[in-house]
Design a protein around this motif. Structure first.
Motif, PDB file in Angstrom:
ATOM      1  N   TYR A   1       9.571  14.181  44.716  1.00 38.58           N
ATOM      2  CA  TYR A   1       9.541  13.591  43.381  1.00 38.58           C
ATOM      3  C   TYR A   1       8.343  12.681  43.154  1.00 38.58           C
ATOM      4  O   TYR A   1       7.852  12.039  44.074  1.00 38.58           O
ATOM      5  CB  TYR A   1      10.856  12.842  43.119  1.00 38.58           C
ATOM      6  CG  TYR A   1      12.064  13.696  43.392  1.00 38.58           C
ATOM      7  CD1 TYR A   1      12.106  15.022  42.944  1.00 38.58           C
ATOM      8  CD2 TYR A   1      13.140  13.217  44.124  1.00 38.58           C
ATOM      9  CE1 TYR A   1      13.197  15.823  43.216  1.00 38.58           C
ATOM     10  CE2 TYR A   1      14.243  14.013  44.397  1.00 38.58           C
ATOM     11  CZ  TYR A   1      14.265  15.322  43.946  1.00 38.58           C
ATOM     12  OH  TYR A   1      15.330  16.126  44.217  1.00 38.58           O
ATOM     13  N   VAL A   2       7.947  12.636  41.882  1.00 35.13           N
ATOM     14  CA  VAL A   2       6.825  11.794  41.487  1.00 35.13           C
ATOM     15  C   VAL A   2       7.277  10.834  40.385  1.00 35.13           C
ATOM     16  O   VAL A   2       8.393  10.943  39.861  1.00 35.13           O
ATOM     17  CB  VAL A   2       5.625  12.653  41.002  1.00 35.13           C
ATOM     18  CG1 VAL A   2       5.098  13.509  42.144  1.00 35.13           C
ATOM     19  CG2 VAL A   2       6.017  13.534  39.825  1.00 35.13           C
ATOM     20  N   GLU A   3       6.402   9.899  40.023  1.00 35.28           N
ATOM     21  CA  GLU A   3       6.774   8.843  39.080  1.00 35.28           C
ATOM     22  C   GLU A   3       7.309   9.388  37.757  1.00 35.28           C
ATOM     23  O   GLU A   3       8.270   8.863  37.194  1.00 35.28           O
ATOM     24  CB  GLU A   3       5.580   7.918  38.851  1.00 35.28           C
ATOM     25  CG  GLU A   3       5.257   7.085  40.077  1.00 35.28           C
ATOM     26  CD  GLU A   3       4.108   6.125  39.859  1.00 35.28           C
ATOM     27  OE1 GLU A   3       3.475   6.173  38.784  1.00 35.28           O
ATOM     28  OE2 GLU A   3       3.849   5.308  40.774  1.00 35.28           O
ATOM     29  N   ALA A   4       6.680  10.448  37.274  1.00 36.83           N
ATOM     30  CA  ALA A   4       7.105  10.994  35.972  1.00 36.83           C
ATOM     31  C   ALA A   4       8.561  11.480  36.018  1.00 36.83           C
ATOM     32  O   ALA A   4       9.286  11.393  35.019  1.00 36.83           O
ATOM     33  CB  ALA A   4       6.188  12.145  35.555  1.00 36.83           C
ATOM     34  N   ASP A   5       8.998  11.974  37.181  1.00 40.44           N
ATOM     35  CA  ASP A   5      10.386  12.442  37.299  1.00 40.44           C
ATOM     36  C   ASP A   5      11.361  11.279  37.107  1.00 40.44           C
ATOM     37  O   ASP A   5      12.406  11.426  36.470  1.00 40.44           O
ATOM     38  CB  ASP A   5      10.625  13.080  38.675  1.00 40.44           C
ATOM     39  CG  ASP A   5       9.784  14.331  38.893  1.00 40.44           C
ATOM     40  OD1 ASP A   5       9.586  15.083  37.916  1.00 40.44           O
ATOM     41  OD2 ASP A   5       9.330  14.545  40.025  1.00 40.44           O
ATOM     42  N   ALA A   6      11.004  10.123  37.675  1.00 40.51           N
ATOM     43  CA  ALA A   6      11.858   8.941  37.542  1.00 40.51           C
ATOM     44  C   ALA A   6      11.784   8.396  36.119  1.00 40.51           C
ATOM     45  O   ALA A   6      12.806   8.058  35.511  1.00 40.51           O
ATOM     46  CB  ALA A   6      11.435   7.875  38.541  1.00 40.51           C
ATOM     47  N   GLU A   7      10.551   8.339  35.602  1.00 34.89           N
ATOM     48  CA  GLU A   7      10.332   7.859  34.226  1.00 34.89           C
ATOM     49  C   GLU A   7      11.208   8.638  33.246  1.00 34.89           C
ATOM     50  O   GLU A   7      11.853   8.058  32.384  1.00 34.89           O
ATOM     51  CB  GLU A   7       8.856   8.085  33.898  1.00 34.89           C
ATOM     52  CG  GLU A   7       8.331   7.328  32.712  1.00 34.89           C
ATOM     53  CD  GLU A   7       8.033   5.869  33.051  1.00 34.89           C
ATOM     54  OE1 GLU A   7       8.709   5.025  32.451  1.00 34.89           O
ATOM     55  OE2 GLU A   7       7.160   5.610  33.904  1.00 34.89           O
TER      56      GLU A   7
END
Lengths: 341, 67
Positions: free
Chosen positions: A72-78
């Protein structure tokens, strides 16, 4: 031999070889859970060139996942992308030759019977023993090996279950614990995850490539911070009377009567979760356990109420839990397992 | 008393005389634990009565749920 040499290093590894690689490429692996262990296992197996990989998860990506959940990357959490969907996207980028199937769902008895059709191996990447016991029983019923893995803090554990050969998880555990530590309560460091993933995926490669003689057959555990390692040969623990793998199996965890029951309480924005067996909880120690997890606990003789942020759980002495503030059974089960194991 | 637990030599207080005491000492008595003493795996029901003595080789593996 792969055309672009993609698997050449694995083929040069003599226990696998070209033939073993071909076997791996013909196999279908089911990964249950797409958290820390699930993302680690899925990435390793997709890079290794497994034929098909199905990954299932009920959760979405949060910022606190990024420290260790490697797909996972930041955009997934965002954007709070469901883990199964985010994992699918990344896995397809890693290896477009593998058939990736992603399912956003909570795995219970009804789902698992369908999920295992055509599957050669089940990877445990769950965070609770209810689901693991269901995996354990379906593994026996369908004759599919599965690999247990779990971790918390700097500690990890793994075991490989081969139906008809090794003891099963029910033989080893006998009881399903409630209130055990989880990643949410005690924290976790990423190397502990990676170590469990290494144990699980090594065993997976042995099974998928057909080298069952190389399987470890020991229950293994480690603590990377305390510099400890243990391995126990548990073959003698196989119980002929085991209801999951014994002579007269009843697959108790595939019986919906024994599954944690959930029900939405109409008009109350509350989900009730009932453990498989009536419990006699020591509310004092349950309260202590919950208080350690950083919430407010209020207790009387019959129940305790636990508030953490906007969430409130009411735990009855008989083990029933009311999760307030949601009508979503998956969400309620998630909170239940996070705080009560 | 000196024991070898998971391969390491450790010193435990004299009050630790049974497997159950040892699990309490390590604060894992509330967990599901597989215990091996000198190569023998114990049944859970025997933890209470099984005495441990100086020099015993003990392997302990406790189950956790996180993932």
């Amino acid at each position: 031999m792969s055309v672009n040499g993609r698997y050449s290093r694995q083929e040069l590894f003599s226990p696998i070889g070209v033939e073993g690689q071909q076997q791996i490429m013909d196999k279908h692996v089911l990964v249950i859970g797409a958290g820390a262990l699930g993302t680690g296992s899925a990435e390793a197996l997709v890079r290794a060139g497994v034929g098909k990989l199905t990954i299932v998860d009920r959760d979405y990506v949060e910022w606190s996942n990024l420290q260790r959940q490697q797909l996972y990357v930041e955009a997934d959490a965002e954007e709070r992308i469901p883990k199964a969907a985010a994992a699918e996207k990344r896995l397809k980028q890693i290896n477009s030759e593998v058939v990736i199937e992603a399912k956003i769902m909570d795995v219970s008895i009804a789902e698992i019977e369908d999920l295992v059709i055509g599957v050669d191996l089940i990877m445990d990447a769950t965070d609770n023993f209810d689901t693991r016991m269901t995996i354990n029983d379906i593994s026996q019923k369908a004759g599919i090996p599965w690999i247990y893995g779990a971790c918390v803090s700097s500690y990890g554990i793994s075991y490989t279950v081969l139906p008809g050969e090794t003891p099963c998880l029910n033989c080893l555990m006998e009881t399903v614990p409630m209130g055990g530590m989880t990643c949410d309560t005690a924290g976790i460091i990423s190397p502990a995850v990676q170590m469990v993933v290494a144990y699980q995926t090594s065993e997976a490669l042995k099974i998928l490539s057909g080298d069952t003689a190389a399987i470890r057959r020991k229950l293994v555990s480690f603590d990377l911070w305390r510099n400890q390692h243990a391995a126990i040969n548990v073959e003698k623990m196989k119980k002929p009377g085991c209801l999951s793998c014994g002579e007269k199996p009843e697959y108790p965890y595939l019986n919906t009567d024994n599954q944690t029951k959930t029900a939405v309480l109409c008009g109350r924005d509350t989900v009730q979760i009932r453990p498989p067996e009536r419990q006699d909880l020591n509310l004092e120690s349950t309260a202590g356990l919950l208080a350690k997890q950083g919430g407010k606990v209020v207790k009387n003789d019959f129940l305790l109420s636990f508030t953490a942020g906007e969430q409130r759980l009411v735990v009855f002495q008989d083990g029933r839990v009311l999760v307030h503030g949601t009508k979503d059974i998956s969400e309620a089960r998630k909170l239940y397992h996070r705080y009560l194991g | 008393m000196e024991l070898i637990v998971n391969g390491d030599k450790i010193e435990v207080p004299g009050s630790v005389s049974t497997v159950t005491n040892l699990l309490e000492h390590f604060d894992i008595d509330k967990k599901v634990v597989i215990v091996e003493v000198n190569g023998d795996i114990l049944e859970k029901d025997n933890h209470q009565e099984r005495k441990i003595s100086d020099g015993d080789k003990i392997e302990l593996v406790h189950f956790v749920g996180g993932g």
